[in-house]
Design a protein around this motif. Structure first.
Motif, PDB file in Angstrom:
ATOM      1  N   ALA A 120       0.958  -1.025  -0.151  1.00 49.79           N
ATOM      2  CA  ALA A 120      -0.051   0.024  -0.085  1.00 49.79           C
ATOM      3  C   ALA A 120       0.768   1.416  -0.211  1.00 49.79           C
ATOM      4  O   ALA A 120       2.102   1.004   0.286  1.00 49.79           O
ATOM      5  N   SER A 121       0.316   2.243  -0.336  1.00 52.87           N
ATOM      6  CA  SER A 121       1.107   3.555  -0.384  1.00 52.87           C
ATOM      7  C   SER A 121       0.252   4.879   0.197  1.00 52.87           C
ATOM      8  O   SER A 121      -1.020   4.947   0.117  1.00 52.87           O
ATOM      9  N   ILE A 122       0.907   5.940   0.146  1.00 51.48           N
ATOM     10  CA  ILE A 122       0.412   7.271   0.505  1.00 51.48           C
ATOM     11  C   ILE A 122       1.508   8.191  -0.020  1.00 51.48           C
ATOM     12  O   ILE A 122       2.741   8.158   0.100  1.00 51.48           O
ATOM     13  N   ARG A 123       0.905   9.397  -0.815  1.00 49.96           N
ATOM     14  CA  ARG A 123       1.899  10.619  -1.057  1.00 49.96           C
ATOM     15  C   ARG A 123       1.848  11.378   0.235  1.00 49.96           C
ATOM     16  O   ARG A 123       0.857  11.889   0.699  1.00 49.96           O
ATOM     17  N   LEU A 124       3.039  11.631   0.987  1.00 48.89           N
ATOM     18  CA  LEU A 124       2.977  12.411   2.064  1.00 48.89           C
ATOM     19  C   LEU A 124       2.454  13.837   1.871  1.00 48.89           C
ATOM     20  O   LEU A 124       1.996  14.405   3.014  1.00 48.89           O
ATOM     21  N   GLN A 125       2.547  14.376   0.951  1.00 50.10           N
ATOM     22  CA  GLN A 125       2.098  15.785   0.649  1.00 50.10           C
ATOM     23  C   GLN A 125       0.628  15.991   1.077  1.00 50.10           C
ATOM     24  O   GLN A 125      -0.041  16.756   1.369  1.00 50.10           O
ATOM     25  N   SER A 126      -0.007  14.691   0.957  1.00 50.17           N
ATOM     26  CA  SER A 126      -1.633  14.567   1.072  1.00 50.17           C
ATOM     27  C   SER A 126      -2.000  14.770   2.443  1.00 50.17           C
ATOM     28  O   SER A 126      -3.175  15.058   2.867  1.00 50.17           O
ATOM     29  N   VAL A 127      -1.129  14.604   3.299  1.00 50.74           N
ATOM     30  CA  VAL A 127      -1.582  14.686   4.743  1.00 50.74           C
ATOM     31  C   VAL A 127      -0.449  15.640   5.525  1.00 50.74           C
ATOM     32  O   VAL A 127      -0.336  15.849   6.828  1.00 50.74           O
ATOM     33  N   ARG A 128       0.188  16.547   5.012  1.00 52.92           N
ATOM     34  CA  ARG A 128       1.093  17.287   5.446  1.00 52.92           C
ATOM     35  C   ARG A 128       0.360  18.522   6.050  1.00 52.92           C
ATOM     36  O   ARG A 128       0.905  18.850   7.299  1.00 52.92           O
TER      37      ARG A 128
END
Length: 148
Positions: free
Chosen positions: A38-46
């Motif tokens: 699985a993954s997440i673009r960290l900018q989306s939760v910054r």
């Protein structure tokens, strides 16, 4: 036939954590009995963590736990009404801070998997490097109902 990615999106949306504290955006790969990536673009939760220099270590661990919950559901079936996942134990080693511009990838593999509890091997990657690895245990419990 239902598109597997649509089913994955629904599963992620059913995690008890809500944005910006849901640290899984998508399931990139699932191999039954083997692993989930699985993954997440960290900018989306910054946003709420803007003042922090890097993605917090505790959030990396939480993302691994959320990925493990998804793996367990894919292996044993979705959570039932009133059932919630809980983290039992966590043994992790973090080796590198993760920058906000990275995409964080979580790979979780079953070590021991039963209907209501699991032991999971977990590794987090950013920029092709291991940033955390270890094991965690999860259980599914039934919450108390009103009047019960």
């Amino acid at each position: 036939m239902t598109n597997p990615s649509d089913a994955y999106v629904r599963m992620i949306e059913q995690l008890p954590q809500r944005p910006p504290f849901r640290f899984v955006e998508q399931i990139d790969r699932y191999e039954a009995g083997q692993s989930l990536l699985a993954s997440i673009r960290l900018q989306s939760v910054r946003g709420p963590m803007r003042s922090l220099p890097a993605f917090p270590e505790a959030c990396v661990m939480e993302g691994l736990a959320q990925s493990a919950v998804l793996l367990v559901q894919l292996e044993t079936g979705p959570l039932r009404e009133g059932e919630v996942p809980i983290l039992g134990s966590l043994f992790m080693r973090q080796s590198k801070a993760v920058a906000w511009h990275e995409t964080l990838r979580y790979e979780v593999k079953p070590i021991r998997l039963l209907a209501s509890q699991a032991r999971i091997g977990a590794t987090a990657y950013a920029a092709g490097e291991v940033v955390a690895e270890g094991e965690l245990s999860l259980a599914k419990i039934q919450t108390l109902t009103k009047g019960g």
